[in-house]
Design an enzyme around this catalytic site. Structure first.
Site, short mmCIF file in Angstrom:
data_model
loop_
_atom_site.label_atom_id
_atom_site.label_comp_id
_atom_site.label_asym_id
_atom_site.label_seq_id
_atom_site.Cartn_x
_atom_site.Cartn_y
_atom_site.Cartn_z
N ASP A 1 12.04 13.75 -5.59
CA ASP A 1 11.31 12.58 -5.12
C ASP A 1 12.36 11.45 -5.04
O ASP A 1 13.43 11.55 -5.67
CB ASP A 1 10.22 12.26 -6.14
N LEU A 2 12.07 10.40 -4.28
CA LEU A 2 13.07 9.33 -4.13
C LEU A 2 12.83 8.17 -5.10
O LEU A 2 13.61 7.94 -6.04
CB LEU A 2 13.06 8.83 -2.68
N ASP A 3 11.69 7.48 -4.88
CA ASP A 3 11.44 6.27 -5.68
C ASP A 3 11.12 6.62 -7.13
O ASP A 3 10.22 7.41 -7.40
CB ASP A 3 10.27 5.49 -5.06
N THR B 1 13.14 1.83 -5.68
CA THR B 1 12.76 1.05 -4.48
C THR B 1 11.47 0.26 -4.72
O THR B 1 11.14 -0.62 -3.92
CB THR B 1 12.54 1.98 -3.25
N LYS C 1 2.73 2.92 -6.44
CA LYS C 1 3.84 3.87 -6.57
C LYS C 1 3.41 5.26 -6.09
O LYS C 1 2.40 5.78 -6.55
CB LYS C 1 4.34 3.93 -8.01
N SER D 1 9.91 13.12 -0.12
CA SER D 1 9.41 11.76 -0.34
C SER D 1 8.39 11.35 0.72
O SER D 1 8.49 11.77 1.87
CB SER D 1 10.60 10.79 -0.29
N ALA D 2 7.45 10.49 0.31
CA ALA D 2 6.45 9.97 1.26
C ALA D 2 7.02 8.87 2.13
O ALA D 2 6.41 8.47 3.12
CB ALA D 2 5.26 9.43 0.48
N LYS E 1 1.06 13.60 -1.57
CA LYS E 1 0.96 14.25 -2.88
C LYS E 1 -0.33 13.76 -3.54
O LYS E 1 -0.66 12.58 -3.37
CB LYS E 1 2.16 13.84 -3.76
N GLU F 1 10.26 14.68 -10.39
CA GLU F 1 9.21 13.73 -10.01
C GLU F 1 8.92 12.73 -11.11
O GLU F 1 8.97 13.08 -12.28
CB GLU F 1 7.92 14.50 -9.77
N ASP F 2 8.56 11.49 -10.72
CA ASP F 2 8.16 10.50 -11.74
C ASP F 2 6.67 10.20 -11.69
O ASP F 2 6.19 9.38 -12.46
CB ASP F 2 8.94 9.20 -11.55
C1 G6P Z 1 6.97 6.13 -1.73
C2 G6P Z 1 6.75 4.89 -2.58
C3 G6P Z 1 5.49 4.15 -2.13
C4 G6P Z 1 5.56 3.86 -0.63
C5 G6P Z 1 5.71 5.17 0.14
C6 G6P Z 1 5.86 4.95 1.65
O1 G6P Z 1 6.04 7.10 -2.06
O2 G6P Z 1 6.61 5.23 -3.95
O3 G6P Z 1 5.38 2.95 -2.85
O4 G6P Z 1 4.40 3.18 -0.19
O5 G6P Z 1 6.89 5.84 -0.32
O6 G6P Z 1 7.05 4.25 1.90
P1 G6P Z 1 7.47 3.63 3.30
O7 G6P Z 1 8.94 3.31 3.14
O8 G6P Z 1 7.26 4.69 4.34
O9 G6P Z 1 6.61 2.45 3.55
MG MG Z 2 8.31 8.49 -7.24
#
Ligand code: G6P
Ligand code: MG
Length: 216
Positions: free
Chosen positions: A11-13, A19, A47, A116-117, A147, A171-172
């Site tokens: 996962d990224l954030d 972020t 998040k 990542s989303a 997810k 994942e967090d």
């Molecule tokens: C991650 C973050 C979310 C964010 C989503 C979409 O899952 O944890 O806080 O809303 O990505 O990010 P984006 O950059 O596409 O708006």
């Molecule tokens: Mg995360």
């Protein structure tokens, strides 16, 4: 128990980089322009949540009801501020141990993917200088189900050409651990042990180098 790790999906954030602080600044600016406040506690609810759903939560907090066209405009406005913030990120931003852990497992022939989303994931990886460590990047532009749906991780395994049972997800978020399990993968939880109790291993951050690699 964690099975042998032939591929790692991150996962990224909250795992590789924080972020959330930039999302917060951009959402707060939007809320303030609309005449209400948006706190860091409110931000916790966003998040791992998609951009559209995040906006809906923000509008609930502000008690605002608007049509879909207005929502799309606000989401675009928030994203343009967010992109301004992340465009200033640099190589100092990966969380402690993240870049080192990726380099370490890559040197041991573990395949690496992002799951990542975020639709901005490629820009973030480029800004923090670690794009070249990834064999596959699956982001919000490639998947439609959030997810805990396993879509993002199954797509990553497919792009890596590795069976899901040989992938380990980092994942967090609780929804991310559930998504990993629904994909048939093991999960390493990064962060709060109470929230991530279903993960096979829970560690405070990637600096903890958790896994015995296949070649060891
Ligand atoms: C991650 C973050 C979310 C964010 C989503 C979409 O899952 O944890 O806080 O809303 O990505 O990010 P984006 O950059 O596409 O708006
Ligand atoms: Mg995360």
């Amino acid at each position: 128990m964690i099975r042998e790790m032939h591929a790692a999906i991150f996962d990224l954030d909250g795992v590789i980089v924080d972020t959330a602080k930039y999302h917060y600044l951009a959402w707060k600016r939007l809320a303030n322009e609309m005449g209400f406040d948006f706190t860091e506690t409110d931000n916790e609810r966003l998040k791992g949540v998609s951009r559209t759903r995040s906006l809906e939560i923000l509008l609930e907090i502000g008690g605002s009801t608007i049509d879909d066209a207005a929502k799309a405009k606000l989401a675009d406005q928030k994203n343009s501020w967010y992109v301004d913030y992340i465009s200033h990120m640099d190589v100092s931003e990966p969380l402690p141990g993240a870049a080192e852990y990726l380099q370490c497992i890559r040197a041991k022939n573990v395949k690496i993917a992002l799951g990542s989303a975020s639709k901005n994931a490629p820009l973030i990886l480029e800004r923090i200088g670690i794009s070249s460590l990834f064999d596959a990047i699956v982001d919000g532009n490639k998947v439609s189900k959030a997810k805990p749906d396993p879509e993002v991780f199954l797509r990553a395994a497919e792009e890596l050409n590795i069976a899901p049972t040989e992938c380990v997800v980092f994942e967090d978020a609780e929804a991310g651990i559930e998504a990993a399990h629904r994909a048939g993968m093991s999960a390493v939880g990064i962060g709060n042990a109470n929230v991530l109790k279903d993960a096979e291993i829970i560690i405070p951050g990637l600096f903890a180098f958790p896994i015995t690699l296949p070649s060891e």
